[in-house]
Design a protein around this motif. Structure first.
Motif, mmCIF file in Angstrom:
data_model
loop_
_atom_site.group_PDB
_atom_site.id
_atom_site.type_symbol
_atom_site.label_atom_id
_atom_site.label_comp_id
_atom_site.label_asym_id
_atom_site.label_seq_id
_atom_site.Cartn_x
_atom_site.Cartn_y
_atom_site.Cartn_z
ATOM 1 N N GLN A 142 -3.311 18.079 22.983
ATOM 2 C CA GLN A 142 -2.803 17.748 24.271
ATOM 3 C C GLN A 142 -2.405 18.592 25.149
ATOM 4 O OE1 GLN A 142 -2.814 14.896 25.518
ATOM 5 N NE2 GLN A 142 -1.261 13.670 25.293
ATOM 6 N N GLN A 170 -0.042 19.667 28.702
ATOM 7 C CA GLN A 170 1.141 19.384 29.588
ATOM 8 C C GLN A 170 0.912 20.286 30.469
ATOM 9 O OE1 GLN A 170 1.378 20.850 26.143
ATOM 10 N NE2 GLN A 170 1.246 18.784 25.330
ATOM 11 N N TYR A 225 -5.336 15.009 33.469
ATOM 12 C CA TYR A 225 -3.876 15.142 33.118
ATOM 13 C C TYR A 225 -2.960 15.139 34.587
ATOM 14 C CZ TYR A 225 -5.547 15.960 28.368
ATOM 15 O OH TYR A 225 -6.337 15.920 27.126
#
Length: 115
Positions: free
Chosen positions: A1, A3, A104
């Motif tokens: 993932q 961020q 993202y």
């Protein structure tokens, strides 16, 4: 993932400047592009500026000559220097990154231009 964390928003008077920062972290092999979008109340999210991994930039017409986007590849970071701000620039500014062909988004940072 992956961020994305933004910083640098705030309240500024017309004609003022702000520098927005965004850093990406997590499972990153390659970042192909990064950039900034913004969304004003009641409006759709719109592109402000983007920069590719080879340094090519693209700007919304109304910010050309006032905003400058830059990157620090070593830190997986992107910056937006905003100058000569007007009330029309008031919006939530979102950082984005295309990492390994996936997009993202950050959580957004508020920019308010008001006297």
């Amino acid at each position: 993932q992956v961020q994305l964390v933004e910083s640098g928003g705030g309240l500024v008077q017309p004609g003022g400047s702000l520098r927005l920062s965004c850093a990406a972290s997590g499972s990153i092999f390659r970042i192909y592009s990064m950039g900034w979008y913004r969304q004003a109340p009641g409006q759709q999210r719109e592109l402000v500026a983007t920069i590719t991994n080879n340094g090519r930039t693209n700007y919304k017409d109304s910010v050309k000559g006032r905003f400058t986007i830059s990157r620090d590849p070593a830190k997986n970071a992107v910056f937006l220097q905003t100058n000569s701000l007007t009330p029309e620039d008031t919006a939530v500014y979102y950082c984005y990154a295309n990492v390994d062909y996936r997009n993202y988004w950050g959580q957004g940072t508020q920019v308010t231009v008001s006297s």
